[in-house]
Design a protein around this motif. Structure first.
Motif, PDB file in Angstrom:
ATOM      1  N   GLN A  94       0.832  -1.200   0.000  1.00  0.00           N
ATOM      2  CA  GLN A  94       0.000   0.000   0.000  1.00  0.00           C
ATOM      3  C   GLN A  94       0.868   1.252   0.000  1.00  0.00           C
ATOM      4  N   VAL A  95       0.784   2.015  -1.115  1.00  0.00           N
ATOM      5  CA  VAL A  95       1.548   3.260  -1.198  1.00  0.00           C
ATOM      6  C   VAL A  95       0.632   4.475  -1.259  1.00  0.00           C
ATOM      7  N   LEU A  96      -0.656   4.228  -1.401  1.00  0.00           N
ATOM      8  CA  LEU A  96      -1.615   5.329  -1.380  1.00  0.00           C
ATOM      9  C   LEU A  96      -2.157   5.440   0.037  1.00  0.00           C
ATOM     10  N   PRO A  97      -2.281   6.640   0.568  1.00  0.00           N
ATOM     11  CA  PRO A  97      -2.690   6.799   1.969  1.00  0.00           C
ATOM     12  C   PRO A  97      -4.101   6.312   2.261  1.00  0.00           C
ATOM     13  N   HIS A  98      -4.349   6.041   3.535  1.00  0.00           N
ATOM     14  CA  HIS A  98      -5.638   5.537   4.007  1.00  0.00           C
ATOM     15  C   HIS A  98      -6.777   6.495   3.690  1.00  0.00           C
ATOM     16  N   PHE A  99      -6.465   7.807   3.636  1.00  0.00           N
ATOM     17  CA  PHE A  99      -7.501   8.810   3.373  1.00  0.00           C
ATOM     18  C   PHE A  99      -7.736   9.036   1.887  1.00  0.00           C
ATOM     19  N   HIS A 100      -7.074   8.249   1.043  1.00  0.00           N
ATOM     20  CA  HIS A 100      -7.315   8.282  -0.402  1.00  0.00           C
ATOM     21  C   HIS A 100      -8.097   7.026  -0.770  1.00  0.00           C
ATOM     22  N   VAL A 101      -9.026   7.158  -1.721  1.00  0.00           N
ATOM     23  CA  VAL A 101      -9.881   6.017  -2.045  1.00  0.00           C
ATOM     24  C   VAL A 101      -9.067   4.814  -2.541  1.00  0.00           C
ATOM     25  N   GLY A 102      -7.933   5.078  -3.193  1.00  0.00           N
ATOM     26  CA  GLY A 102      -7.093   3.976  -3.660  1.00  0.00           C
ATOM     27  C   GLY A 102      -6.449   3.220  -2.522  1.00  0.00           C
ATOM     28  N   GLY A 103      -6.006   3.942  -1.494  1.00  0.00           N
ATOM     29  CA  GLY A 103      -5.406   3.282  -0.335  1.00  0.00           C
ATOM     30  C   GLY A 103      -6.429   2.535   0.490  1.00  0.00           C
ATOM     31  N   LEU A 104      -7.565   3.171   0.716  1.00  0.00           N
ATOM     32  CA  LEU A 104      -8.641   2.520   1.466  1.00  0.00           C
ATOM     33  C   LEU A 104      -9.149   1.297   0.711  1.00  0.00           C
ATOM     34  N   GLY A 105      -9.236   1.405  -0.614  1.00  0.00           N
ATOM     35  CA  GLY A 105      -9.715   0.293  -1.420  1.00  0.00           C
ATOM     36  C   GLY A 105      -8.880  -0.963  -1.240  1.00  0.00           C
ATOM     37  N   ILE A 106      -7.571  -0.788  -1.126  1.00  0.00           N
ATOM     38  CA  ILE A 106      -6.682  -1.937  -0.921  1.00  0.00           C
ATOM     39  C   ILE A 106      -7.004  -2.630   0.398  1.00  0.00           C
ATOM     40  N   GLU A 107      -7.228  -1.844   1.438  1.00  0.00           N
ATOM     41  CA  GLU A 107      -7.544  -2.425   2.744  1.00  0.00           C
ATOM     42  C   GLU A 107      -8.845  -3.233   2.704  1.00  0.00           C
ATOM     43  N   VAL A 108      -9.830  -2.696   1.988  1.00  0.00           N
ATOM     44  CA  VAL A 108     -11.126  -3.385   1.917  1.00  0.00           C
ATOM     45  C   VAL A 108     -10.992  -4.670   1.107  1.00  0.00           C
ATOM     46  N   ARG A 109     -10.285  -4.599  -0.024  1.00  0.00           N
ATOM     47  CA  ARG A 109     -10.096  -5.800  -0.855  1.00  0.00           C
ATOM     48  C   ARG A 109      -9.396  -6.899  -0.067  1.00  0.00           C
ATOM     49  N   ALA A 110      -8.356  -6.519   0.638  1.00  0.00           N
ATOM     50  CA  ALA A 110      -7.601  -7.511   1.408  1.00  0.00           C
ATOM     51  C   ALA A 110      -8.449  -8.132   2.508  1.00  0.00           C
ATOM     52  N   SER A 111      -9.257  -7.308   3.167  1.00  0.00           N
ATOM     53  CA  SER A 111     -10.081  -7.819   4.267  1.00  0.00           C
ATOM     54  C   SER A 111     -11.106  -8.838   3.781  1.00  0.00           C
ATOM     55  N   LEU A 112     -11.605  -8.668   2.557  1.00  0.00           N
ATOM     56  CA  LEU A 112     -12.620  -9.588   2.035  1.00  0.00           C
ATOM     57  C   LEU A 112     -12.078 -10.993   1.790  1.00  0.00           C
ATOM     58  N   VAL A 113     -10.820 -11.115   1.406  1.00  0.00           N
ATOM     59  CA  VAL A 113     -10.269 -12.440   1.077  1.00  0.00           C
ATOM     60  C   VAL A 113      -9.226 -12.914   2.086  1.00  0.00           C
ATOM     61  N   GLY A 114      -8.914 -12.073   3.068  1.00  0.00           N
ATOM     62  CA  GLY A 114      -7.920 -12.470   4.062  1.00  0.00           C
ATOM     63  C   GLY A 114      -6.493 -12.284   3.603  1.00  0.00           C
ATOM     64  N   ALA A 115      -6.271 -11.399   2.626  1.00  0.00           N
ATOM     65  CA  ALA A 115      -4.921 -11.138   2.144  1.00  0.00           C
ATOM     66  C   ALA A 115      -4.193 -10.199   3.104  1.00  0.00           C
ATOM     67  N   ARG A 116      -2.884 -10.165   3.000  1.00  0.00           N
ATOM     68  CA  ARG A 116      -2.070  -9.305   3.859  1.00  0.00           C
ATOM     69  C   ARG A 116      -1.816  -7.973   3.172  1.00  0.00           C
ATOM     70  N   VAL A 117      -1.758  -6.895   3.965  1.00  0.00           N
ATOM     71  CA  VAL A 117      -1.428  -5.565   3.446  1.00  0.00           C
ATOM     72  C   VAL A 117      -0.128  -5.087   4.079  1.00  0.00           C
ATOM     73  N   VAL A 118       0.829  -4.724   3.239  1.00  0.00           N
ATOM     74  CA  VAL A 118       2.123  -4.229   3.725  1.00  0.00           C
ATOM     75  C   VAL A 118       2.252  -2.748   3.382  1.00  0.00           C
ATOM     76  N   PRO A 119       2.274  -1.859   4.365  1.00  0.00           N
ATOM     77  CA  PRO A 119       2.481  -0.440   4.076  1.00  0.00           C
ATOM     78  C   PRO A 119       3.889  -0.221   3.523  1.00  0.00           C
ATOM     79  N   SER A 120       4.022   0.632   2.515  1.00  0.00           N
ATOM     80  CA  SER A 120       5.355   0.874   1.957  1.00  0.00           C
ATOM     81  C   SER A 120       5.618   2.351   1.722  1.00  0.00           C
ATOM     82  N   LEU A 121       4.972   3.196   2.525  1.00  0.00           N
ATOM     83  CA  LEU A 121       5.332   4.612   2.539  1.00  0.00           C
ATOM     84  C   LEU A 121       6.443   4.793   3.566  1.00  0.00           C
ATOM     85  N   LYS A 122       7.370   5.697   3.300  1.00  0.00           N
ATOM     86  CA  LYS A 122       8.450   5.965   4.231  1.00  0.00           C
ATOM     87  C   LYS A 122       8.151   7.280   4.926  1.00  0.00           C
ATOM     88  N   GLU A 123       7.905   7.207   6.238  1.00  0.00           N
ATOM     89  CA  GLU A 123       7.526   8.390   7.022  1.00  0.00           C
ATOM     90  C   GLU A 123       6.328   9.088   6.384  1.00  0.00           C
TER      91      GLU A 123
END
Length: 386
Positions: A94-123
């Motif tokens: 995940q490189v798009l922030p949680h407050f962006h629809v693209g970043g939030l979308g990744i979290e929702v997709r992962a939660s539906l199938v049980g996939a892992r999300v790895v944040p990759s923003l630096k600071e």
């Protein structure tokens, strides 16, 4: 005041307000108050408030907010997972922030199938080197990027790790020349079309498109339909459509729902051919110069391709825009972070590909091009500086 990933319950009736924590405190509080007021006024339940890109707003406080139901977010995620064949074995970066629809979308997709999300923003910021190291160390398989981030990967000649199987690219025009360079380096990039109002992408290239080198068509996902209206604008109907807008205006807090019979009319011109979406540019990109019509988005594409052929990092350092002209109505100007010599090289190649009235009439040399967190040009701020 900002909900974190762990606090977001997608199945509750609680409303969430996701705003950029780096915004000025006063503007942040004005937008928070706006969302709170509108959700109470409209009696909204189970909604998430997300800001649009804000690239044309005169100030942060005037940013347009979008209310998405949690059901819309889930519908979008389910359709994207189906399109990407995503399972619990996948690892999203995940490189798009949680407050962006693209970043939030990744979290929702992962939660539906049980996939892992790895944040990759630096600071909390994009760093191409940190991103690349994260992909390799975590054996990531899926991601979502904007074109400027793909530029960075290509500029540094990073080759895709073998674990990566798909990267959805949206949030801006993804040039064919950049696509080709990314594919040569092995990046499994899938051009897409979507917006905050549709809770992320509604059309994306298929996984099968990665078996060929040509720029792929962008195909509608299972949860969305699209059509062209009489004026040539794309209209969207989807189970992921937003509920309403909210914005602070000079007249006070305002909310509205622009949909008609379930269809949302976008600002994009285009058409649908056999399930594939062909976007031709936004209405505001169509201008007249001395009575001659042209498309600024097309001109920007020509400029970016000219710059990309010379140096992969140059497109991000040049911005072409239309400016008002007493004599011609509009004219083309260029903003550059490059040296005068390098700028002239790009302009010369660009000039060979356009009509005389489409040529650059003025060049501004500045130290910084104002951009959003996702690398989008803040057009209103840029024009004010010029």
């Amino acid at each position: 005041m900002v909900s974190s990933q762990n606090e977001l319950d997608l199945y509750s009736e609680k409303n969430e307000i996701l705003l950029n924590p780096r915004w000025p405190k006063e503007d942040y509080e004005k937008l928070w108050a706006l969302a709170s007021h509108v959700q109470e006024e409209r009696k909204l339940q189970g909604h998430v408030w997300i800001a649009t890109s804000g690239s044309t707003a005169d100030s942060v406080a005037g940013t347009k907010l979008v209310a998405l139901s949690k059901k819309a977010l889930l519908n979008s995620a389910q359709s994207v997972n189906k399109h990407l064949n995503s399972t619990a074995q996948d690892v999203w970066t995940q490189v798009l922030p949680h407050f962006h629809v693209g970043g939030l979308g990744i979290e929702v997709r992962a939660s539906l199938v049980g996939a892992r999300v790895v944040p990759s923003l630096k600071e909390q910021k994009w760093d191409v080197h940190h991103f690349y190291e994260t992909l390799k160390s975590e054996k990531c398989t899926l991601s979502a990027l904007v074109p400027t981030q793909v530029y960075d990967l290509v500029t540094h000649s990073y080759k895709a790790p073998s674990s990566m199987r798909a990267i959805v690219v949206g949030g801006g025009v993804f040039e064919a020349e950049l696509y080709k360079k990314a594919r040569v380096l092995g990046w499994p990039v899938l051009p897409s079309y979507g917006m905050t109002e549709t809770a992320s992408q509604i059309a994306t290239a298929t996984l099968q498109s990665l078996e060929q080198s040509e720029y792929p068509s962008v195909r509608l996902l299972s949860h969305a339909r699209a059509q062209k209206n009489a004026d040539g604008f794309l209209q969207v109907q989807a189970t992921s459509l937003f509920t309403c807008y909210a914005q602070n205006t000079t007249e006070g807090m305002k909310s509205w729902d622009p949909k008609v019979d379930g269809w949302f009319t976008t600002e994009d011109r285009g058409e649908i051919i056999d399930g594939a979406l062909h976007v031709q540019g936004r209405n505001k990109d169509y201008i007249k110069i001395g009575g001659e019509g042209t498309n600024v988005a097309r001109l920007r594409s020509l400029l970016e391709n000219a710059a990309l052929q010379m140096n992969p990092s140059w497109p991000a350092k040049l911005v072409l825009l239309d400016m008002p002209s007493d004599r011609l109505g509009s004219e083309i100007h260029l903003v550059s972070l490059l040296s005068a010599d390098d700028t002239e090289k790009v302009v010369q190649v660009y000039s060979e590909k356009v009509l005389p009235f489409e040529k650059v009439r003025k060049i501004y040399y500045i130290n910084e091009i104002p951009r959003s967190d996702l690398g989008k040009v803040l057009w209103g701020e840029l024009r004010k500086r010029l």
